[in-house]
Design a protein around this motif. Structure first.
Motif, PDB file in Angstrom:
ATOM      1  N   GLU A   1      24.599   4.765  -7.656  1.00  0.00           N
ATOM      2  CA  GLU A   1      24.317   5.953  -6.840  1.00  0.00           C
ATOM      3  C   GLU A   1      22.846   6.358  -6.993  1.00  0.00           C
ATOM      4  O   GLU A   1      22.178   6.695  -6.013  1.00  0.00           O
ATOM      5  N   ILE A   2      22.342   6.309  -8.237  1.00  0.00           N
ATOM      6  CA  ILE A   2      20.929   6.627  -8.485  1.00  0.00           C
ATOM      7  C   ILE A   2      20.026   5.604  -7.782  1.00  0.00           C
ATOM      8  O   ILE A   2      19.012   5.966  -7.170  1.00  0.00           O
ATOM      9  N   ASN A   3      20.402   4.326  -7.872  1.00  0.00           N
ATOM     10  CA  ASN A   3      19.612   3.267  -7.222  1.00  0.00           C
ATOM     11  C   ASN A   3      19.561   3.462  -5.714  1.00  0.00           C
ATOM     12  O   ASN A   3      18.518   3.241  -5.081  1.00  0.00           O
ATOM     13  N   ASP A   4      20.677   3.866  -5.119  1.00  0.00           N
ATOM     14  CA  ASP A   4      20.717   4.114  -3.673  1.00  0.00           C
ATOM     15  C   ASP A   4      19.782   5.258  -3.296  1.00  0.00           C
ATOM     16  O   ASP A   4      19.056   5.175  -2.297  1.00  0.00           O
ATOM     17  N   ARG A   5      19.796   6.323  -4.109  1.00  0.00           N
ATOM     18  CA  ARG A   5      18.903   7.455  -3.845  1.00  0.00           C
ATOM     19  C   ARG A   5      17.450   7.029  -3.998  1.00  0.00           C
ATOM     20  O   ARG A   5      16.589   7.402  -3.202  1.00  0.00           O
ATOM     21  N   ALA A   6      17.184   6.217  -5.043  1.00  0.00           N
ATOM     22  CA  ALA A   6      15.819   5.742  -5.282  1.00  0.00           C
ATOM     23  C   ALA A   6      15.327   4.895  -4.109  1.00  0.00           C
ATOM     24  O   ALA A   6      14.183   5.043  -3.659  1.00  0.00           O
ATOM     25  N   THR A   7      16.197   4.022  -3.596  1.00  0.00           N
ATOM     26  CA  THR A   7      15.822   3.172  -2.459  1.00  0.00           C
ATOM     27  C   THR A   7      15.450   4.020  -1.254  1.00  0.00           C
ATOM     28  O   THR A   7      14.452   3.760  -0.576  1.00  0.00           O
ATOM     29  N   GLY A   8      16.256   5.058  -0.998  1.00  0.00           N
ATOM     30  CA  GLY A   8      15.976   5.951   0.130  1.00  0.00           C
ATOM     31  C   GLY A   8      14.645   6.661  -0.025  1.00  0.00           C
ATOM     32  O   GLY A   8      13.868   6.767   0.934  1.00  0.00           O
ATOM     33  N   GLU A   9      14.364   7.127  -1.240  1.00  0.00           N
ATOM     34  CA  GLU A   9      13.105   7.838  -1.480  1.00  0.00           C
ATOM     35  C   GLU A   9      11.907   6.888  -1.405  1.00  0.00           C
ATOM     36  O   GLU A   9      10.848   7.250  -0.893  1.00  0.00           O
ATOM     37  N   ILE A  10      12.081   5.650  -1.905  1.00  0.00           N
ATOM     38  CA  ILE A  10      10.999   4.654  -1.848  1.00  0.00           C
ATOM     39  C   ILE A  10      10.668   4.334  -0.400  1.00  0.00           C
ATOM     40  O   ILE A  10       9.491   4.228  -0.020  1.00  0.00           O
ATOM     41  N   LEU A  11      11.701   4.186   0.438  1.00  0.00           N
ATOM     42  CA  LEU A  11      11.479   3.894   1.854  1.00  0.00           C
ATOM     43  C   LEU A  11      10.747   5.038   2.549  1.00  0.00           C
ATOM     44  O   LEU A  11       9.875   4.814   3.386  1.00  0.00           O
ATOM     45  N   THR A  12      11.104   6.272   2.172  1.00  0.00           N
ATOM     46  CA  THR A  12      10.435   7.444   2.747  1.00  0.00           C
ATOM     47  C   THR A  12       8.952   7.451   2.370  1.00  0.00           C
ATOM     48  O   THR A  12       8.080   7.706   3.207  1.00  0.00           O
ATOM     49  N   ILE A  13       8.668   7.140   1.102  1.00  0.00           N
ATOM     50  CA  ILE A  13       7.279   7.081   0.637  1.00  0.00           C
ATOM     51  C   ILE A  13       6.534   5.952   1.341  1.00  0.00           C
ATOM     52  O   ILE A  13       5.378   6.105   1.762  1.00  0.00           O
ATOM     53  N   GLU A  14       7.205   4.786   1.484  1.00  0.00           N
ATOM     54  CA  GLU A  14       6.578   3.637   2.145  1.00  0.00           C
ATOM     55  C   GLU A  14       6.224   3.975   3.591  1.00  0.00           C
ATOM     56  O   GLU A  14       5.148   3.617   4.078  1.00  0.00           O
ATOM     57  N   GLN A  15       7.117   4.684   4.278  1.00  0.00           N
ATOM     58  CA  GLN A  15       6.856   5.103   5.654  1.00  0.00           C
ATOM     59  C   GLN A  15       5.642   6.024   5.718  1.00  0.00           C
ATOM     60  O   GLN A  15       4.785   5.900   6.613  1.00  0.00           O
ATOM     61  N   LYS A  16       5.557   6.933   4.759  1.00  0.00           N
ATOM     62  CA  LYS A  16       4.435   7.868   4.716  1.00  0.00           C
ATOM     63  C   LYS A  16       3.114   7.118   4.575  1.00  0.00           C
ATOM     64  O   LYS A  16       2.142   7.373   5.316  1.00  0.00           O
ATOM     65  N   TYR A  17       3.063   6.164   3.637  1.00  0.00           N
ATOM     66  CA  TYR A  17       1.818   5.458   3.391  1.00  0.00           C
ATOM     67  C   TYR A  17       1.506   4.422   4.465  1.00  0.00           C
ATOM     68  O   TYR A  17       0.325   4.105   4.697  1.00  0.00           O
ATOM     69  N   ASN A  18       2.527   3.903   5.127  1.00  0.00           N
ATOM     70  CA  ASN A  18       2.273   3.033   6.280  1.00  0.00           C
ATOM     71  C   ASN A  18       1.530   3.801   7.369  1.00  0.00           C
ATOM     72  O   ASN A  18       0.627   3.266   8.023  1.00  0.00           O
ATOM     73  N   THR A  19       1.915   5.065   7.546  1.00  0.00           N
ATOM     74  CA  THR A  19       1.244   5.910   8.535  1.00  0.00           C
ATOM     75  C   THR A  19      -0.211   6.159   8.136  1.00  0.00           C
ATOM     76  O   THR A  19      -1.117   6.134   8.982  1.00  0.00           O
ATOM     77  N   LEU A  20      -0.444   6.357   6.847  1.00  0.00           N
ATOM     78  CA  LEU A  20      -1.810   6.587   6.358  1.00  0.00           C
ATOM     79  C   LEU A  20      -2.674   5.329   6.470  1.00  0.00           C
ATOM     80  O   LEU A  20      -3.890   5.406   6.664  1.00  0.00           O
ATOM     81  N   ARG A  21      -2.046   4.155   6.342  1.00  0.00           N
ATOM     82  CA  ARG A  21      -2.799   2.898   6.402  1.00  0.00           C
ATOM     83  C   ARG A  21      -3.241   2.549   7.820  1.00  0.00           C
ATOM     84  O   ARG A  21      -4.252   1.858   7.999  1.00  0.00           O
ATOM     85  N   LYS A  22      -2.498   2.974   8.827  1.00  0.00           N
ATOM     86  CA  LYS A  22      -2.737   2.537  10.209  1.00  0.00           C
ATOM     87  C   LYS A  22      -4.176   2.736  10.677  1.00  0.00           C
ATOM     88  O   LYS A  22      -4.795   1.810  11.207  1.00  0.00           O
ATOM     89  N   PRO A  23      -4.775   3.932  10.513  1.00  0.00           N
ATOM     90  CA  PRO A  23      -6.166   4.081  10.981  1.00  0.00           C
ATOM     91  C   PRO A  23      -7.148   3.194  10.230  1.00  0.00           C
ATOM     92  O   PRO A  23      -8.154   2.745  10.793  1.00  0.00           O
ATOM     93  N   GLU A  24      -6.854   2.902   8.949  1.00  0.00           N
ATOM     94  CA  GLU A  24      -7.735   2.015   8.170  1.00  0.00           C
ATOM     95  C   GLU A  24      -7.606   0.578   8.656  1.00  0.00           C
ATOM     96  O   GLU A  24      -8.600  -0.155   8.735  1.00  0.00           O
ATOM     97  N   TYR A  25      -6.384   0.174   8.977  1.00  0.00           N
ATOM     98  CA  TYR A  25      -6.187  -1.176   9.536  1.00  0.00           C
ATOM     99  C   TYR A  25      -6.925  -1.308  10.871  1.00  0.00           C
ATOM    100  O   TYR A  25      -7.502  -2.354  11.180  1.00  0.00           O
ATOM    101  N   LYS A  26      -6.889  -0.236  11.650  1.00  0.00           N
ATOM    102  CA  LYS A  26      -7.573  -0.253  12.942  1.00  0.00           C
ATOM    103  C   LYS A  26      -9.082  -0.420  12.744  1.00  0.00           C
ATOM    104  O   LYS A  26      -9.735  -1.223  13.427  1.00  0.00           O
TER     105      LYS A  26
END
Length: 232
Positions: free
Chosen positions: A35-60
Motif C-alpha cells: 500500500e505504501i509502495n502504491d502511494r509512493a509510485t503515485g507521488e513519484i509520477l506526480t513529481i515526474e509530471q511536474k518536472y517534465n513540465t519544467l524541462r519543456k522550455p529548456e528542451y525547446k
C-alpha cells in the motif's frame, strides 16, 4: 517411546499454530508495504509530471541551439554505442537533414511517450516529420509509427535487384525486378516493428544528454573517472 510421542504431539501442534500466526502477521505487513509502495509510485509520477513540465522550455531552447550545429544528430547517433551501428551509409545521408529530435512523455507519464524527428527537405521522402508513439495499456503495449512517404525509387528500406529470365520458345530475355529488405534505421517505422528497446535507448540515454555523444565523450572513461573521484 510411547510416552515420549504423547509428549511431543501437543508441541508439534503448538509449533504449527505459531508458524501460521507468524505467516498471517507477515502477510499483513507485506500488504501494508505494498500500500505504501502504491502511494509512493503515485507521488513519484506526480513529481515526474511536474518536472517534465519544467524541462519543456529548456528542451525547446536546446533544440534551437542544436539547429545551428551542422550534422549534430547524425554525429550524436553515430557516436552512440547502440545507435551508431543502426545507420546505413544512405541513412547517414538522410540524417544530415535531421533538424530536430524530441521525446515527449504523455501527460500521464506511465501511459507512454512519443519520439519525433523533424527533417529539412530531402531527396528521399516527403515527410517533414516522422514519429513513433509507445502507449502502455493495462495488458499490452501499442506502438504507432509514421507512414513514410518515399519518393519513387528512394525507399532505403528496400533494394531492387534485376534478373534476366530466358524464354524457351522465342529465345528472348526479359528482366525481372525483385524487391528485398535492406538494413536501415528507417525499418523501425514499419508498423510491424514493435521494438520498444530502441525507443527506450533514445528516450533514456540519448535524449537527456545528446551533447556528450555529439562530442564523442567516452562514457566508460567518464564513469570510471567519477568513481575514482569518489574513492579519493
Amino acid at each position: 517411546m510411547s510416552k515420549k510421542q504423547k509428549l511431543e504431539e501437543p508441541q508439534t501442534t503448538s509449533t504449527s499454530s505459531n508458524i501460521e500466526e507468524h505467516i498471517e502477521k507477515l502477510e499483513a505487513i507485506q500488504g501494508a508495504l505494498e500500500e505504501i509502495n502504491d502511494r509512493a509510485t503515485g507521488e513519484i509520477l506526480t513529481i515526474e509530471q511536474k518536472y517534465n513540465t519544467l524541462r519543456k522550455p529548456e528542451y525547446k531552447k536546446r533544440n534551437e541551439v542544436i539547429r545551428n550545429i551542422p550534422d549534430f544528430w547524425l554525429k550524436a547517433f553515430m557516436n552512440h554505442p547502440q545507435l551508431g551501428n543502426l545507420l546505413s551509409t544512405v541513412d547517414q545521408e538522410i540524417f544530415k537533414s535531421l533538424r530536430e529530435l524530441s521525446v515527449e512523455d504523455f501527460d500521464d507519464v506511465k501511459s507512454g511517450f512519443k519520439i519525433t524527428f523533424v527533417f529539412d527537405t530531402n531527396q528521399y521522402f516527403k515527410n517533414k516529420t516522422l514519429f513513433k508513439e509507445f502507449r502502455y495499456s493495462e495488458h499490452e503495449l501499442n506502438v504507432t509509427p509514421s507512414t513514410i512517404e518515399w519518393f519513387p525509387g528512394k525507399d532505403v528500406t528496400k533494394t531492387q535487384t534485376q534478373k534476366e529470365e530466358k524464354k524457351e520458345k522465342d529465345d528472348k530475355k526479359r528482366q525481372l525486378h525483385e524487391i528485398e529488405e535492406e538494413e536501415s534505421f528507417f525499418t523501425w517505422f514499419d508498423p510491424l516493428d514493435q521494438d520498444l528497446e530502441l525507443g527506450e535507448v533514445i528516450k533514456e540515454d540519448l535524449w537527456p544528454s545528446p551533447g556528450k555523444y555529439f562530442l564523442g565523450v567516452d562514457i566508460d572513461d567518464e564513469d570510471s573517472n567519477e568513481e575514482e573521484g569518489e574513492e579519493e
